[in-house]
Design a protein around this motif. Structure first.
Motif, PDB file in Angstrom:
ATOM      1  N   LYS A  55      46.026  46.890  48.868  1.00 50.18           N
ATOM      2  CA  LYS A  55      47.043  47.879  48.523  1.00 50.18           C
ATOM      3  C   LYS A  55      46.653  48.601  47.234  1.00 50.18           C
ATOM      4  O   LYS A  55      46.116  47.988  46.313  1.00 50.18           O
ATOM      5  CB  LYS A  55      48.404  47.190  48.390  1.00 50.18           C
ATOM      6  N   ASP A  57      48.079  49.616  44.559  1.00 54.80           N
ATOM      7  CA  ASP A  57      48.556  49.213  43.236  1.00 54.80           C
ATOM      8  C   ASP A  57      47.953  47.905  42.758  1.00 54.80           C
ATOM      9  O   ASP A  57      48.113  47.540  41.598  1.00 54.80           O
ATOM     10  CB  ASP A  57      50.088  49.082  43.253  1.00 54.80           C
ATOM     11  N   THR A  58      47.279  47.199  43.663  1.00 49.26           N
ATOM     12  CA  THR A  58      46.710  45.902  43.281  1.00 49.26           C
ATOM     13  C   THR A  58      45.248  45.839  43.722  1.00 49.26           C
ATOM     14  O   THR A  58      44.908  45.124  44.663  1.00 49.26           O
ATOM     15  CB  THR A  58      47.505  44.748  43.920  1.00 49.26           C
ATOM     16  N   CYS A  64      47.026  41.625  37.832  1.00 48.54           N
ATOM     17  CA  CYS A  64      48.171  40.862  37.304  1.00 48.54           C
ATOM     18  C   CYS A  64      47.718  39.681  36.457  1.00 48.54           C
ATOM     19  O   CYS A  64      48.350  39.363  35.451  1.00 48.54           O
ATOM     20  CB  CYS A  64      49.043  40.352  38.450  1.00 48.54           C
ATOM     21  N   THR A  75      53.207  40.566  35.809  1.00 52.54           N
ATOM     22  CA  THR A  75      53.436  41.277  37.067  1.00 52.54           C
ATOM     23  C   THR A  75      53.570  42.763  36.788  1.00 52.54           C
ATOM     24  O   THR A  75      53.758  43.187  35.646  1.00 52.54           O
ATOM     25  CB  THR A  75      54.720  40.799  37.756  1.00 52.54           C
ATOM     26  N   ARG A  76      53.518  43.558  37.836  1.00 54.86           N
ATOM     27  CA  ARG A  76      53.638  45.001  37.678  1.00 54.86           C
ATOM     28  C   ARG A  76      55.013  45.398  37.172  1.00 54.86           C
ATOM     29  O   ARG A  76      55.207  46.506  36.685  1.00 54.86           O
ATOM     30  CB  ARG A  76      53.323  45.693  39.002  1.00 54.86           C
ATOM     31  N   LYS A 101      50.844  30.044  50.121  1.00 53.17           N
ATOM     32  CA  LYS A 101      51.713  31.235  50.110  1.00 53.17           C
ATOM     33  C   LYS A 101      51.109  32.322  49.236  1.00 53.17           C
ATOM     34  O   LYS A 101      51.030  33.490  49.630  1.00 53.17           O
ATOM     35  CB  LYS A 101      53.105  30.853  49.593  1.00 53.17           C
ATOM     36  N   TRP A 102      50.672  31.936  48.049  1.00 55.25           N
ATOM     37  CA  TRP A 102      50.165  32.945  47.123  1.00 55.25           C
ATOM     38  C   TRP A 102      48.791  33.466  47.537  1.00 55.25           C
ATOM     39  O   TRP A 102      48.496  34.652  47.364  1.00 55.25           O
ATOM     40  CB  TRP A 102      50.140  32.402  45.687  1.00 55.25           C
ATOM     41  N   GLY A 104      47.978  33.755  50.597  1.00 57.18           N
ATOM     42  CA  GLY A 104      48.331  34.630  51.708  1.00 57.18           C
ATOM     43  C   GLY A 104      48.796  35.995  51.235  1.00 57.18           C
ATOM     44  O   GLY A 104      48.383  37.035  51.744  1.00 57.18           O
ATOM     45  N   ARG A 105      49.650  35.984  50.206  1.00 60.13           N
ATOM     46  CA  ARG A 105      50.170  37.261  49.694  1.00 60.13           C
ATOM     47  C   ARG A 105      49.082  38.053  48.981  1.00 60.13           C
ATOM     48  O   ARG A 105      48.857  39.230  49.257  1.00 60.13           O
ATOM     49  CB  ARG A 105      51.284  36.989  48.681  1.00 60.13           C
ATOM     50  N   ASP A 108      45.893  39.457  50.754  1.00 60.65           N
ATOM     51  CA  ASP A 108      46.213  40.664  51.520  1.00 60.65           C
ATOM     52  C   ASP A 108      46.420  41.856  50.592  1.00 60.65           C
ATOM     53  O   ASP A 108      45.951  42.959  50.863  1.00 60.65           O
ATOM     54  CB  ASP A 108      47.466  40.435  52.364  1.00 60.65           C
ATOM     55  N   SER A 109      47.115  41.634  49.473  1.00 61.82           N
ATOM     56  CA  SER A 109      47.382  42.737  48.552  1.00 61.82           C
ATOM     57  C   SER A 109      46.091  43.284  47.946  1.00 61.82           C
ATOM     58  O   SER A 109      45.936  44.491  47.775  1.00 61.82           O
ATOM     59  CB  SER A 109      48.315  42.282  47.426  1.00 61.82           C
TER      60      SER A 109
ATOM     61  N   ASN B 276      52.132  42.548  48.938  1.00 60.24           N
ATOM     62  CA  ASN B 276      52.522  41.633  49.998  1.00 60.24           C
ATOM     63  C   ASN B 276      53.357  40.526  49.373  1.00 60.24           C
ATOM     64  O   ASN B 276      52.896  39.825  48.471  1.00 60.24           O
ATOM     65  CB  ASN B 276      51.273  41.050  50.665  1.00 60.24           C
ATOM     66  N   TRP B 278      55.089  38.110  51.265  1.00 60.32           N
ATOM     67  CA  TRP B 278      55.429  37.276  52.418  1.00 60.32           C
ATOM     68  C   TRP B 278      56.103  35.971  52.014  1.00 60.32           C
ATOM     69  O   TRP B 278      55.731  35.333  51.029  1.00 60.32           O
ATOM     70  CB  TRP B 278      54.158  36.968  53.206  1.00 60.32           C
TER      71      TRP B 278
END
Lengths: 130, 372
Positions: A55, A57-58, A64, A75-76, A101-102, A104-105, A108-109, B276, B278
């Motif tokens: 993405k 922005d990241t 971050c 964080t932004r 979880k992180w 995964g997020r 992708d970002s 993201n 999620w």
């Protein structure tokens, strides 16, 4: 005496419940999944690089977390992120669900795709060695 | 001093309390007008204090109009219709105190200022959900009172201009400085003046009455203010929501968006404001249930009312709502980008109570710039 022993046992058990893994165990798990040993240098390169495939922005982990994982990130929206390096923040990489979880997020970002098990092993290996 | 060859003696007309009242009212009305017409939310405390003081001055003056002496008394200056007519057509003797037209101005100002105080209390209770009437009113009443408050405030501005015009006109017409008289309390005694009735002030009774009124109003206001206020934002933040949503940004209170907006937001976590975000399905469902159960529709507060109308093209972005734009439009963009604010989304940087969803005007403080 039995009660005291039981209480001590319960107290000793409590910390273990809060930490279901460790950096070393995570690395071992990802290495096994990937079939290759972790490479801290590759993890460092991945973490510090600007990717531009995720993405807008990241573009990087450092967006971050900054380029010093032993320091706090941001964080932004201006919120402080506790350091990623376990040497500065012992709580890091002690919760499988949270780690997955992180990854995964943020993979992708930043990358626009899921991280491979090898990449996860590399990054944790580098962060753990700081 | 007078340019007349035979100056008339000056006699006391306005007692010290009338004069203190007058200039106190000038100061408090001016301060209220400045903070009301031009100040932002941070000036509300000053606005309330000056408005409350103006109302208190008017109430005290009304008591003094009953128990005071000489020209302070309503009986001295409130005109009967026939007397008013005589004055207007020029068949009247000189009044050392208020003339009949001036008396009407006095009464109009009193009524208007008390109306401002009452509508102000309704706004405080209904719109901001604070103060004595918070338990009785809602945002609908508060919003309507706000329209009325602004209209009456404009009316007071007009009355002030008329008053000034009247003072200038009468000063010229009767060749005396009326404004100076309200400072010195003295005016010339001229032949043909209407003679004062010589009634003595009853200061003791005035003080007792004012003290009793003050005690009743203050204690009544305090007691009423302590009642629980209905339809308030949920106070206890769901721990899962705090953990998951609060990881990256302040926990936005569920009352800030309507349920539909929350649903849309939770349906698109993979592209959540450029990242993201999620969450596994079970946790996401639990969070969404809590957000929608406590959404804007479930409370009656100003923030919920104004943010319940999101911008169509950004259905869950508070900073894109027309209300947000209007409220923050005078602030420079650079302010939001500098440390320690960093972004428009960082409400908590300036609004100390942002995470409660209340956004009280008394909890606003723009931080000084820091190094990043």
């Amino acid at each position: 005496m039995k009660r005291l022993t039981l209480c001590l046992a319960m107290l000793a058990a409590a910390p273990a419940l809060a930490q279901d893994t460790s950096p070393a165990r995570l690395i071992a798990g990802y290495e096994a999944e990937a079939g290759t040993p972790a490479n801290p240098a590759a993890g460092k390169a991945l973490f510090l690089a600007t990717h531009g495939t995720g993405k807008p922005d990241t573009p990087a982990c450092t967006t971050c977390h900054t380029d010093n994982p032993r320091a706090a990130g941001q964080t932004r929206t201006g919120k402080t992120i506790d350091p990623l390096a376990p040497s500065a923040n012992p709580d890091r990489f002690t919760d499988v669900k949270k780690v997955e979880k992180w990854f995964g997020r943020n993979c992708d970002s930043v990358l626009g795709r899921a991280c491979t098990a090898a990449e996860k092993a590399d990054i944790i290996a580098w962060l753990s060695g700081l | 001093m007078t340019s007349r060859s035979t100056p008339f003696p000056e006699v006391p007309v306005w007692d010290i309390w009338v004069r203190l009242f007058h200039w106190g009212l000038v100061a408090t009305v001016a301060l209220s007008a400045l903070t009301g017409f031009f100040g932002d939310a941070r000036w509300l405390a000053v606005h309330l204090a000056s408005g409350g003081t103006a109302a208190a001055l008017v109430l005290a003056r009304i008591v003094w109009g009953v128990f005071g002496g000489g020209h302070a008394r309503f009986a001295d200056f409130v005109p009967r219709p026939r007397a008013l007519l005589s004055h207007v057509i020029g068949q009247d003797h000189r009044h050392r105190g208020h003339n009949p037209v001036g008396a009407l101005m006095v009464l109009a100002v009193f009524v208007a200022i008390l109306a401002l105080a009452i509508t102000g209390l309704v706004i405080l209770g209904g719109w901001l959900r604070l103060g004595p009437l918070a338990a009785d009113l809602g945002t609908g009443a508060g919003h309507a009172a706000r329209e009325l408050h602004e209209a009456v405030a404009l009316g007071v501005a007009v009355l002030v201009l008329m008053h000034l015009g009247g003072v200038l006109y009468e000063s010229r017409r009767s060749d005396e400085n009326l404004a100076r008289a309200m400072v010195t309390g003295l005016k010339e005694a001229r032949p043909g003046d209407i003679e004062p009735d010589g009634v003595r002030p009853r200061a003791g009774r005035a003080v007792k009455t004012i003290a009793a009124m003050a005690a009743m109003l203050l204690s009544g206001g305090l007691i009423l203010s302590m009642r629980p206020v209905p339809n308030q934002p949920v106070a206890a933040i769901d721990p899962l929501t705090a953990e998951e949503c609060g990881a990256c940004h302040m926990v936005f209170h569920p009352s800030l968006l309507p349920a539909r907006s929350w649903q849309q937001l939770m349906a698109g976590l993979d592209t959540h404001f450029g990242e993201n975000a999620w969450i596994d399905a079970g946790d996401a469902a639990e969070i969404e249930a809590w957000l929608t159960a406590n959404a804007a529709e479930t409370v009656d507060t100003a923030p919920a009312r104004i943010f319940a109308q999101p911008a169509p093209e950004a259905p869950f972005t508070l900073t894109e709502t027309p209300a947000w734009q209007r409220l923050h439009g005078t602030l420079p963009e650079a302010l939001f980008n500098r440390a320690p604010i960093f972004t428009r989304a960082n409400c908590a940087a300036c609004h100390a109570d942002a995470e409660t969803g209340r956004f009280s005007p008394f909890a606003i403080s723009i931080p000084k710039e820091t190094t990043r």
